[in-house]
Design a protein around this motif. Structure first.
Motif, short mmCIF file in Angstrom:
data_model
loop_
_atom_site.label_atom_id
_atom_site.label_comp_id
_atom_site.label_asym_id
_atom_site.label_seq_id
_atom_site.Cartn_x
_atom_site.Cartn_y
_atom_site.Cartn_z
N SER A 179 0.81 -1.22 0.00
CA SER A 179 0.00 0.00 0.00
C SER A 179 0.85 1.27 0.00
CB SER A 179 -0.92 0.01 1.23
OG SER A 179 -0.18 -0.21 2.41
N LEU B 195 -4.56 3.32 -2.91
CA LEU B 195 -5.73 3.12 -2.05
C LEU B 195 -7.00 3.76 -2.61
CD1 LEU B 195 -3.58 2.16 -0.01
CD2 LEU B 195 -4.84 3.38 1.77
N ARG C 266 -10.25 1.39 -7.17
CA ARG C 266 -11.14 0.28 -6.84
C ARG C 266 -10.42 -1.06 -6.91
NH1 ARG C 266 -16.57 0.06 -6.65
NH2 ARG C 266 -16.71 2.13 -7.61
N TRP D 127 -8.78 -2.50 -3.66
CA TRP D 127 -9.64 -3.14 -2.68
C TRP D 127 -10.19 -4.47 -3.20
CZ3 TRP D 127 -9.01 -1.17 1.91
CH2 TRP D 127 -8.54 0.14 2.00
N THR D 128 -10.40 -4.54 -4.51
CA THR D 128 -10.84 -5.81 -5.10
C THR D 128 -9.80 -6.89 -4.85
OG1 THR D 128 -12.08 -4.67 -6.83
CG2 THR D 128 -11.46 -6.95 -7.26
N LEU E 8 -7.29 -6.73 -2.59
CA LEU E 8 -7.10 -6.92 -1.14
C LEU E 8 -8.06 -7.98 -0.61
CD1 LEU E 8 -6.40 -4.37 1.60
CD2 LEU E 8 -8.58 -5.58 1.75
N ASP E 9 -9.32 -7.92 -1.06
CA ASP E 9 -10.32 -8.88 -0.60
C ASP E 9 -10.13 -10.25 -1.25
OD1 ASP E 9 -11.55 -7.01 1.05
OD2 ASP E 9 -12.86 -6.30 -0.55
N PHE F 276 -14.35 4.75 4.70
CA PHE F 276 -13.84 3.39 4.83
C PHE F 276 -14.66 2.60 5.84
CE2 PHE F 276 -11.18 0.53 7.40
CZ PHE F 276 -10.73 -0.35 6.42
N ARG G 137 -14.57 -1.11 7.51
CA ARG G 137 -13.82 -2.36 7.66
C ARG G 137 -14.73 -3.58 7.47
NH1 ARG G 137 -12.04 -5.29 12.46
NH2 ARG G 137 -11.55 -7.39 11.78
N HIS H 209 -14.44 -5.63 4.44
CA HIS H 209 -13.18 -6.35 4.20
C HIS H 209 -12.94 -7.30 5.38
CE1 HIS H 209 -12.76 -3.20 1.21
NE2 HIS H 209 -12.90 -2.31 2.17
#
Length: 436
Positions: free
Chosen positions: A160, A189, A192, A195-196, A198-199, A221, A223, A226
């Motif tokens: 990140s 960060l 999009r 985060w796609t 990251l998950d 944000f 949490r 996620h």
């Protein structure tokens, strides 16, 4: 100590298979073999958050060759100036230079055998010195961070932050030394896809600097979206107390940290269970380190302290100049339990009509007014405030004059659409100073 740990893994965002164990070792070995064809000397690597850059870094480590990890988007002029001063044997991964050996060859003293990594002290502007880090310092800090944050093999962290920034590099190193996994992504960060992925890869932690947390707050944000993300870490400057509270409430573990490139990465860590009892503190020294205060300045003693600075190629041959003691340039205090509180910077002082004003104090006073930055001018302080009109600028100047008991005309408040940032997410004060 084996680095990377045999269980450590790298995974490229969006790809199903990770790289670890013998496969990772094989990739590093082949990259190291390619480096042996170069003459002895330091490498310059444009360090991107991708597999190629990380393999080059690990290959240089494997082969005992010092490597400078630099911003890959350095301007051609800045890169040329650094090449002239440090005489690397090759440039790899830079936007404004073709991969290969830079001309011409000039003799330089052989780098010191303990030298492993070189990091710049500033962003793409100015005339940066390079911080000389030994193999011992890199490993000592990676191990100390892994211990302080309880990083275990099951942890997965995304990139990140830039890997040419000491905080970003420490995330990579601490996970690799602990046998954990790092997800490599060049997305930021605010994208999009970050985060796609990251998950999708079930990342368990996220490292960010204050400006990124400001952005996450604006993005609302959550949490709960996620579920695998349990740990948040923060360094790179002071985070507003309300944001510490907000994000600590959105994580199982929220670590506030303090560090400098000159100490390889991190110097102190505040554990999650001390956030409430030690508000405003950056924690205690990392394992193996010790903090002290000398005439108001924070001193750090530890095996992760740099060997010293380098301004030319000749400096790369020098041994350890500091003996494990770093004068941080930060002002601070230690409480009776050894917890550190940073109160300012030695050099962040300006004078207004002969009165000393701490620029960090100016910024703290205005934290509730949105993103601001303060720089020193000729007998006045320039304050840069995002999105402020002329009337708002006058109001802010009068408020500062009243708060600091200095005539308000000593504050030149200017509205700015966006504060300039370094690649690390910190405010680019040099760029602001160039506008005054």
């Amino acid at each position: 100590m084996t680095f990377p740990h045999p269980q450590a893994r790298l995974v490229v965002a969006g790809e199903p298979e990770s790289l670890g164990g013998d496969d990772l070792a094989g990739h590093v070995t082949r990259t190291a073999e390619a480096l042996t064809r170069l003459r002895p000397g330091p490498l310059f690597c444009g360090m991107r958050n991708n597999l190629t850059s990380v393999l080059r870094y690990l290959a240089a480590w494997r082969s005992g060759r010092p490597i400078a990890l630099l911003d890959p988007d350095l301007s051609a002029g800045a890169l040329t100036e650094l090449v002239a001063r440090f005489r690397p044997v090759a440039l790899l991964g830079f936007t404004h230079a073709a991969d290969g050996s830079p001309p011409p060859r000039r003799e330089s003293p052989a780098p010191h055998p303990d030298l492993a990594v070189l990091l710049a002290t500033s962003g793409s502007t100015g005339n940066p010195k390079l911080v000389r880090l030994s193999r011992q310092a890199v490993l000592a800090n990676a191990t100390a961070i892994a211990t302080a944050l309880s990083i275990e093999p099951g942890e997965i962290a995304p990139t990140s932050l830039p890997l040419h920034y000491s905080y970003g590099l420490s995330v990579l190193n601490s996970h690799l030394v602990a046998g954990a996994t790092v997800m490599l992504t060049e997305a930021g960060l605010l994208e999009r896809s970050f985060w796609t992925h990251l998950d999708a890869h079930a990342c368990t932690s996220l490292a960010a600097v204050p400006y990124q947390y400001e952005m996450l707050r604006r993005l609302r944000f959550d949490r709960s979206q996620h579920p695998a993300l349990t740990t948040l870490t923060q360094a790179g400057g002071r985070l507003r107390p309300d944001l510490v509270t907000q994000f600590a409430g959105q994580a199982d573990r929220f670590f506030v940290m303090y560090g400098q490139t000159e100490a390889t990465a991190r110097i102190a860590v505040l554990p999650p269970d001390r956030l409430t009892g030690k508000p405003g503190s950056v924690g205690q020294a990392v394992p193996g380190g010790r903090l002290a205060i000398d005439d108001g300045e924070v001193l750090y003693h530890g095996p992760n302290v740099m060997m010293g600075y380098a301004e030319t190629a000749a400096d790369l041959a020098r041994g350890d100049d500091l003996g494990g003691v770093l004068r941080t340039g930060d002002l601070g205090r230690l409480d009776s339990d050894g917890f550190l509180y940073i109160t300012g910077r030695l050099k962040r002082i300006a004078k207004i009509f002969g009165v000393r004003v701490n620029l960090d104090d100016v910024e703290r006073l205005l934290r509730g007014s949105g993103p601001v930055a303060a720089t020193s001018g000729d007998d006045r302080v320039t304050v840069w405030a995002e999105g402020l009109d002329a009337a708002g600028c006058v109001g802010l100047a009068r408020r500062l004059g009243a708060e600091l008991r200095v005539h308000w005309s000593g504050f030149d408040v200017r509205g700015i659409e966006r504060l300039p940032l370094l690649a690390t997410g910190k405010i680019d004060y040099r760029a602001l100073e160039s506008r005054t």
